[in-house]
Design an enzyme around this catalytic site. Sequence first.
Site, PDB file in Angstrom:
ATOM      1  N   HIS A 262      40.671  49.907  51.075  1.00 37.51           N
ATOM      2  CA  HIS A 262      39.315  49.942  51.614  1.00 37.51           C
ATOM      3  C   HIS A 262      38.949  51.344  52.098  1.00 37.51           C
ATOM      4  CE1 HIS A 262      38.030  45.792  51.229  1.00 37.51           C
ATOM      5  NE2 HIS A 262      39.230  45.404  51.589  1.00 37.51           N
TER       6      HIS A 262
ATOM      7  N   GLY B 150      41.743  38.149  38.681  1.00 41.34           N
ATOM      8  CA  GLY B 150      41.200  37.896  40.010  1.00 41.34           C
ATOM      9  C   GLY B 150      42.232  37.878  41.118  1.00 41.34           C
TER      10      GLY B 150
ATOM     11  N   LEU C 184      45.018  42.853  40.813  1.00 34.47           N
ATOM     12  CA  LEU C 184      45.735  43.801  39.945  1.00 34.47           C
ATOM     13  C   LEU C 184      44.794  44.405  38.905  1.00 34.47           C
ATOM     14  CD1 LEU C 184      49.138  41.927  39.479  1.00 34.47           C
ATOM     15  CD2 LEU C 184      48.493  43.634  41.186  1.00 34.47           C
TER      16      LEU C 184
ATOM     17  N   GLU D 159      31.039  48.342  34.841  1.00 35.37           N
ATOM     18  CA  GLU D 159      31.200  47.270  35.829  1.00 35.37           C
ATOM     19  C   GLU D 159      30.073  47.297  36.867  1.00 35.37           C
ATOM     20  OE1 GLU D 159      35.185  46.270  36.513  1.00 35.37           O
ATOM     21  OE2 GLU D 159      34.776  45.065  38.287  1.00 35.37           O
TER      22      GLU D 159
ATOM     23  N   ASP E 261      40.249  51.469  40.337  1.00 40.15           N
ATOM     24  CA  ASP E 261      40.866  50.582  39.347  1.00 40.15           C
ATOM     25  C   ASP E 261      40.858  51.206  37.961  1.00 40.15           C
ATOM     26  OD1 ASP E 261      40.803  48.986  41.546  1.00 40.15           O
ATOM     27  OD2 ASP E 261      39.474  47.459  40.695  1.00 40.15           O
TER      28      ASP E 261
ATOM     29  N   TYR F  79      32.061  41.929  51.832  1.00 37.63           N
ATOM     30  CA  TYR F  79      32.377  43.294  51.397  1.00 37.63           C
ATOM     31  C   TYR F  79      31.268  44.249  51.843  1.00 37.63           C
ATOM     32  CZ  TYR F  79      33.354  47.046  47.999  1.00 37.63           C
ATOM     33  OH  TYR F  79      33.613  48.250  47.387  1.00 37.63           O
TER      34      TYR F  79
HETATM   35  P1  ADP Z   1      40.493  41.538  38.921  1.00 39.43           P
HETATM   36  O1  ADP Z   1      40.883  41.796  40.348  1.00 39.43           O
HETATM   37  O2  ADP Z   1      41.600  40.886  38.171  1.00 39.43           O
HETATM   38  O3  ADP Z   1      39.941  42.735  38.266  1.00 39.43           O
HETATM   39  P2  ADP Z   1      37.805  40.617  38.579  1.00 39.43           P
HETATM   40  O4  ADP Z   1      37.072  39.472  39.161  1.00 39.43           O
HETATM   41  O5  ADP Z   1      37.312  41.985  38.872  1.00 39.43           O
HETATM   42  O6  ADP Z   1      39.319  40.444  39.011  1.00 39.43           O
HETATM   43  O7  ADP Z   1      37.828  40.491  36.988  1.00 39.43           O
HETATM   44  C1  ADP Z   1      38.251  39.293  36.396  1.00 39.43           C
HETATM   45  C2  ADP Z   1      37.355  39.014  35.191  1.00 39.43           C
HETATM   46  O8  ADP Z   1      37.630  39.959  34.139  1.00 39.43           O
HETATM   47  C3  ADP Z   1      37.634  37.669  34.572  1.00 39.43           C
HETATM   48  O9  ADP Z   1      36.907  36.653  35.242  1.00 39.43           O
HETATM   49  C4  ADP Z   1      37.151  37.880  33.143  1.00 39.43           C
HETATM   50  O10 ADP Z   1      35.742  37.787  33.057  1.00 39.43           O
HETATM   51  C5  ADP Z   1      37.553  39.325  32.879  1.00 39.43           C
HETATM   52  N1  ADP Z   1      38.900  39.312  32.274  1.00 39.43           N
HETATM   53  C6  ADP Z   1      40.046  39.699  32.870  1.00 39.43           C
HETATM   54  N2  ADP Z   1      41.111  39.475  32.059  1.00 39.43           N
HETATM   55  C7  ADP Z   1      40.627  38.924  30.934  1.00 39.43           C
HETATM   56  C8  ADP Z   1      41.212  38.447  29.730  1.00 39.43           C
HETATM   57  N3  ADP Z   1      42.536  38.485  29.540  1.00 39.43           N
HETATM   58  N4  ADP Z   1      40.401  37.937  28.776  1.00 39.43           N
HETATM   59  C9  ADP Z   1      39.061  37.888  28.978  1.00 39.43           C
HETATM   60  N5  ADP Z   1      38.449  38.307  30.087  1.00 39.43           N
HETATM   61  C10 ADP Z   1      39.204  38.818  31.070  1.00 39.43           C
HETATM   62 MG    MG Z   2      38.269  43.837  38.974  1.00 38.68          MG
END
Ligand code: ADP
Ligand code: MG
Length: 391
Positions: free
Chosen positions: A35, A128, A131, A166, A178, A227
Amino acid sequence: MTLDARVYSLFKEKFSREAQYIARAPGRVNLLGEHVDYNDGFVLPAAIDRATYLAFGPSESEVTTLWAADFGQKAVFSAETLAAKTQPDGSPLPDWAFYPAGVMWALTEAGLKTPPLQAVFASDVPRGSGLSSSASVELAFAVAWQQLGGWNVDPMRLAQLGQRAENGYVGVNCGIMDQFASACGVENRLLRLDCRSLTWETVALPAEVAIVVADTTVRRKLTSGEYNRRREACELAVRLLGESLPGIRALRDVSPEDFNRLAAQLPLEARLRARHVVEEIERTRLAQSLLEHGDVASFGALINTCHASLRDFYEVSCPELDVMTTVAQSLPGCWGARLTGAGFGGCTVNLVAREAAQEFSRALAAGYESRTGFHPDIYICQASRGAGLLG
Ligand code: ADP
Ligand code: MG
């Protein structure tokens, strides 16, 4: 079957031809500096050896066709449908396709060529959980379009384009960390990014150290409301502290000494949030020299303090994250443990003696499960290289 082999063979099945290339882009874990990216601070992440793999080749038509192997779903879009966020048949893009479509949008906006492609992708970055699976998807596609578009930008620029996707297309107000870690990762090294200047360097991770990531499997995401409230508290603290410290632009510019002298001027919430940020930025400054001297124990102690600060001052922990870190900190071979990522669920990161990592992982899983009833996922990670094509 390895994931790269899987996407390669699925590509053949879906498109009845061989994929031309496979791109790989890793997830990341942040060891210190939580953060603080939106407070112009320093972060200390590493790219990990879990990644998104993307088998791809040029499309013979005007449309880009993607298969998300992990969802068994297809999405189609083109330069014409991008703005409407729909598919050529008028149906909405599935949520996951916003990430690759967003990358096409951001690259196009930057004047870079994005020829239509056919692709299959899959990932072993858990979604989610902190990572950064989303950045790994974005960077895999950025690498693919860089290859097919015949242009070349440096990895930091690629990261910024992923962040732009994003922020501007998916609509998530994330910082640069990230995408930076996914783009710029270096094997066996931590990355140290100055979030103000975007200059970065690498720091060796001592060979006797393993990074263990423990997923609580709890997903109570930090909502955008929570947030934004924290971001506003930081901004308020800068405004109020600025009355005594003219010229400060962010909490990065406030020393711990000045903060302690002036903290009483802040309302309670802003005081707590700003204390975390000011002290966390100081911890990341200290960490640099500790790591350069191989002082893993002191670095681990900073990680433990960071968790307490996120729990008590920034207030983004949750009972499961607290259990996971408390159990970890009591186990042999563990130098430090804390929640990582935005908080309210997701993962902890643990700095563990490499020789103890297996036993640590087993004992941590058992301890966590017996106290919460949840079965955690534990990953012993290597710091890995950043996004690129597989050779
Ligand atoms: P994170 O902390 O893992 O980045 P986010 O909410 O930012 O979590 O992103 C997760 C989103 O990214 C998923 O809901 C999906 O829309 C997309 N995503 C991540 N991995 C995949 C995957 N293997 N295949 C398709 N979409 C993915
Ligand atoms: Mg993310």
